[in-house]
Design a protein around this motif. Sequence first.
Motif, PDB file in Angstrom:
ATOM      1  N   GLU A 192      41.574  46.067  43.608  1.00 22.46           N
ATOM      2  CA  GLU A 192      42.106  47.503  43.643  1.00 22.46           C
ATOM      3  C   GLU A 192      41.669  48.215  45.132  1.00 22.46           C
ATOM      4  OE1 GLU A 192      45.153  49.763  43.005  1.00 22.46           O
ATOM      5  OE2 GLU A 192      44.713  48.446  41.402  1.00 22.46           O
ATOM      6  N   ALA A 193      40.169  48.078  44.973  1.00 21.51           N
ATOM      7  CA  ALA A 193      39.389  48.745  46.386  1.00 21.51           C
ATOM      8  C   ALA A 193      40.012  47.875  47.690  1.00 21.51           C
ATOM      9  CB  ALA A 193      37.915  48.716  46.146  1.00 21.51           C
ATOM     10  N   LEU A 194      40.218  46.848  47.466  1.00 23.45           N
ATOM     11  CA  LEU A 194      40.521  45.851  48.724  1.00 23.45           C
ATOM     12  C   LEU A 194      42.187  45.750  48.837  1.00 23.45           C
ATOM     13  CD1 LEU A 194      38.471  42.833  48.108  1.00 23.45           C
ATOM     14  CD2 LEU A 194      38.042  44.432  49.723  1.00 23.45           C
ATOM     15  N   GLY A 195      42.878  46.641  48.136  1.00 26.79           N
ATOM     16  CA  GLY A 195      44.343  46.815  48.250  1.00 26.79           C
ATOM     17  C   GLY A 195      44.985  45.498  47.908  1.00 26.79           C
ATOM     18  N   GLU A 196      44.384  44.640  46.801  1.00 29.32           N
ATOM     19  CA  GLU A 196      45.157  43.433  46.395  1.00 29.32           C
ATOM     20  C   GLU A 196      45.614  44.034  44.842  1.00 29.32           C
ATOM     21  OE1 GLU A 196      45.615  40.783  48.357  1.00 29.32           O
ATOM     22  OE2 GLU A 196      44.169  41.383  49.833  1.00 29.32           O
ATOM     23  N   THR A 197      46.759  44.628  45.196  1.00 26.62           N
ATOM     24  CA  THR A 197      47.291  44.823  43.784  1.00 26.62           C
ATOM     25  C   THR A 197      47.731  43.943  42.847  1.00 26.62           C
ATOM     26  OG1 THR A 197      48.194  46.975  45.215  1.00 26.62           O
ATOM     27  CG2 THR A 197      49.109  46.464  43.084  1.00 26.62           C
ATOM     28  N   ALA A 198      48.308  42.955  43.416  1.00 24.73           N
ATOM     29  CA  ALA A 198      48.713  41.850  42.533  1.00 24.73           C
ATOM     30  C   ALA A 198      47.618  41.340  41.954  1.00 24.73           C
ATOM     31  CB  ALA A 198      49.549  40.918  43.291  1.00 24.73           C
ATOM     32  N   ASP A 199      46.488  40.973  42.727  1.00 25.93           N
ATOM     33  CA  ASP A 199      45.458  40.336  41.848  1.00 25.93           C
ATOM     34  C   ASP A 199      44.746  41.306  41.076  1.00 25.93           C
ATOM     35  OD1 ASP A 199      45.532  37.978  43.416  1.00 25.93           O
ATOM     36  OD2 ASP A 199      44.150  38.673  44.873  1.00 25.93           O
ATOM     37  N   ALA A 200      45.003  42.618  41.330  1.00 28.23           N
ATOM     38  CA  ALA A 200      44.200  43.624  40.267  1.00 28.23           C
ATOM     39  C   ALA A 200      45.095  43.752  39.178  1.00 28.23           C
ATOM     40  CB  ALA A 200      44.217  44.773  41.029  1.00 28.23           C
ATOM     41  N   GLU A 201      46.139  43.589  39.020  1.00 23.83           N
ATOM     42  CA  GLU A 201      47.320  43.421  37.838  1.00 23.83           C
ATOM     43  C   GLU A 201      46.732  42.399  37.094  1.00 23.83           C
ATOM     44  OE1 GLU A 201      51.930  43.788  36.706  1.00 23.83           O
ATOM     45  OE2 GLU A 201      51.105  44.622  38.530  1.00 23.83           O
ATOM     46  N   VAL A 202      46.584  41.116  37.703  1.00 22.93           N
ATOM     47  CA  VAL A 202      46.328  40.030  36.911  1.00 22.93           C
ATOM     48  C   VAL A 202      44.887  40.080  36.306  1.00 22.93           C
ATOM     49  CG1 VAL A 202      45.975  37.393  37.183  1.00 22.93           C
ATOM     50  CG2 VAL A 202      47.862  38.492  38.297  1.00 22.93           C
ATOM     51  N   HIS A 227      41.937  41.091  31.380  1.00 21.22           N
ATOM     52  CA  HIS A 227      40.820  41.544  30.890  1.00 21.22           C
ATOM     53  C   HIS A 227      41.059  42.081  29.443  1.00 21.22           C
ATOM     54  CE1 HIS A 227      39.006  45.874  29.680  1.00 21.22           C
ATOM     55  NE2 HIS A 227      37.914  45.152  29.996  1.00 21.22           N
ATOM     56  N   ASP A 228      42.404  42.722  29.638  1.00 22.09           N
ATOM     57  CA  ASP A 228      42.998  43.448  28.165  1.00 22.09           C
ATOM     58  C   ASP A 228      43.209  42.512  27.161  1.00 22.09           C
ATOM     59  OD1 ASP A 228      42.732  45.854  29.462  1.00 22.09           O
ATOM     60  OD2 ASP A 228      44.777  46.010  29.956  1.00 22.09           O
ATOM     61  N   ASP A 229      43.777  41.154  27.523  1.00 18.26           N
ATOM     62  CA  ASP A 229      44.024  40.379  26.591  1.00 18.26           C
ATOM     63  C   ASP A 229      42.600  39.672  26.045  1.00 18.26           C
ATOM     64  OD1 ASP A 229      45.887  38.356  25.198  1.00 18.26           O
ATOM     65  OD2 ASP A 229      44.688  36.947  26.429  1.00 18.26           O
ATOM     66  N   LEU A 230      41.540  39.255  26.803  1.00 18.07           N
ATOM     67  CA  LEU A 230      40.493  38.741  26.425  1.00 18.07           C
ATOM     68  C   LEU A 230      39.790  39.899  25.448  1.00 18.07           C
ATOM     69  CD1 LEU A 230      38.421  36.558  26.616  1.00 18.07           C
ATOM     70  CD2 LEU A 230      37.349  37.621  28.730  1.00 18.07           C
ATOM     71  N   ARG A 231      39.666  41.166  25.785  1.00 22.62           N
ATOM     72  CA  ARG A 231      38.852  42.029  25.183  1.00 22.62           C
ATOM     73  C   ARG A 231      39.426  42.296  23.965  1.00 22.62           C
ATOM     74  NH1 ARG A 231      38.389  47.220  23.461  1.00 22.62           N
ATOM     75  NH2 ARG A 231      36.066  48.043  23.785  1.00 22.62           N
ATOM     76  N   LEU A 283      33.396  42.044  31.225  1.00 18.76           N
ATOM     77  CA  LEU A 283      32.886  42.765  32.344  1.00 18.76           C
ATOM     78  C   LEU A 283      33.246  42.357  33.407  1.00 18.76           C
ATOM     79  CD1 LEU A 283      31.094  44.806  33.434  1.00 18.76           C
ATOM     80  CD2 LEU A 283      28.959  43.330  33.233  1.00 18.76           C
ATOM     81  N   GLY A 284      33.025  40.964  33.745  1.00 19.48           N
ATOM     82  CA  GLY A 284      33.417  40.333  34.983  1.00 19.48           C
ATOM     83  C   GLY A 284      35.039  40.386  35.534  1.00 19.48           C
ATOM     84  N   LEU A 285      35.769  40.430  34.409  1.00 19.11           N
ATOM     85  CA  LEU A 285      37.218  40.705  34.787  1.00 19.11           C
ATOM     86  C   LEU A 285      37.516  42.184  35.007  1.00 19.11           C
ATOM     87  CD1 LEU A 285      38.984  38.482  31.782  1.00 19.11           C
ATOM     88  CD2 LEU A 285      39.134  38.195  34.314  1.00 19.11           C
ATOM     89  N   ARG A 286      36.739  43.021  34.357  1.00 26.82           N
ATOM     90  CA  ARG A 286      37.117  44.495  34.791  1.00 26.82           C
ATOM     91  C   ARG A 286      36.637  44.683  36.155  1.00 26.82           C
ATOM     92  NH1 ARG A 286      34.233  46.644  30.717  1.00 26.82           N
ATOM     93  NH2 ARG A 286      32.480  47.363  31.672  1.00 26.82           N
ATOM     94  N   GLN A 287      35.352  44.237  36.623  1.00 27.08           N
ATOM     95  CA  GLN A 287      34.777  44.223  37.898  1.00 27.08           C
ATOM     96  C   GLN A 287      35.653  43.804  38.940  1.00 27.08           C
ATOM     97  OE1 GLN A 287      32.420  46.544  38.521  1.00 27.08           O
ATOM     98  NE2 GLN A 287      32.139  46.967  36.478  1.00 27.08           N
ATOM     99  N   ALA A 288      36.154  42.610  38.411  1.00 25.19           N
ATOM    100  CA  ALA A 288      37.339  41.886  39.504  1.00 25.19           C
ATOM    101  C   ALA A 288      38.486  42.708  39.883  1.00 25.19           C
ATOM    102  CB  ALA A 288      37.488  40.665  38.973  1.00 25.19           C
ATOM    103  N   ALA A 289      38.880  43.446  38.641  1.00 22.17           N
ATOM    104  CA  ALA A 289      40.207  44.261  39.141  1.00 22.17           C
ATOM    105  C   ALA A 289      39.671  45.534  39.890  1.00 22.17           C
ATOM    106  CB  ALA A 289      40.610  44.478  37.479  1.00 22.17           C
ATOM    107  N   ILE A 290      38.352  45.973  39.529  1.00 23.78           N
ATOM    108  CA  ILE A 290      38.169  47.319  40.262  1.00 23.78           C
ATOM    109  C   ILE A 290      38.046  46.758  41.922  1.00 23.78           C
ATOM    110  CG2 ILE A 290      36.278  48.994  40.851  1.00 23.78           C
ATOM    111  CD1 ILE A 290      35.742  48.720  37.962  1.00 23.78           C
ATOM    112  N   ALA A 291      37.255  45.346  42.105  1.00 24.80           N
ATOM    113  CA  ALA A 291      37.120  44.989  43.341  1.00 24.80           C
ATOM    114  C   ALA A 291      38.537  44.915  44.148  1.00 24.80           C
ATOM    115  CB  ALA A 291      36.471  43.829  43.399  1.00 24.80           C
TER     116      ALA A 291
END
Length: 276
Positions: free
Chosen positions: A16-26, A31-35, A6-14
């Motif tokens: 993306e909202a902040l325009g940090e595209t590279a961080d969102a991708e990481v 998230h996908d790997d852990l899940r 859940l934390g990784l999913r929310q971090a990706a959303i945050a």
Amino acid sequence: PIWAVLGLRQAAIAAEALGETADAEVFSESHDDLRSNLVRSVSWAFQRAGEGKYIPATPFQPGGSIWGSANALYPCGFLDPQDPMMSATLAALDSQMEEDVYIYMRRHLWTYITADIAMCHLLRNELDQFYRFYNGFVAHASPTNGWAEGILCDERRGTGDMPHGWAAADYILLHRNLLVYENGNTLELCWGVQPEWLSDGSAISAKNAPTQFGKVNLEVRREGGKLAASFSVDGSNFPSPGKIALHVPRLDGVNEITINSKRFPLKPGPNVLTIA
């Protein structure tokens, strides 16, 4: 680990909202790997330690407290509501109830865990179970609307933290979610409202309720056999929901509802109406 997903999913959303595209991708890739790995691990533990009856607290030890396994559905959204592992786990949790409240051990109520179990049933659209556990949780509040962390049934004595801040927060979230809830890309309205709350002359409302789609204003009022609802979303600078669903509980003597001056027929039993 379920909370980490859940934390990784929310971090990706945050990000993306902040325009940090590279961080969102990481964050998204992590998230996908852990899940995917954790799903395999949980499935193995469900069969091995849980014997196909529940998701165990640890992969190698059967029995023990399994209350945390409810979080695989709510609030973490790790498993689908109808996942067979979730169905079996909820059945096991439901069997560990007294006075419609989860028990830590026999004759020892654990109030706040009941709220998460109730929400799991709402997400599965199991309304009778949701009503039961919501009412059980609320019924065990103190006269000053607080909760003891635990209640010894025989002595009627509270234990643990008192008042219990977690329980109070759970109540706020539970009550909020039954009125206004973001279910993925769907905005669910009044999903957990009980028929008794809409008796003749009564009304329920939410004002400026913050959601991921903007602020929601909602009122549902009943006068005799007439049911009327008003609804709006202040969605400036927010994404629009893919769907808005208004849930109308089973109401005897009511066969239509007016929503923002538009009439909708109601069939017997609970209704779910898609509204603009």
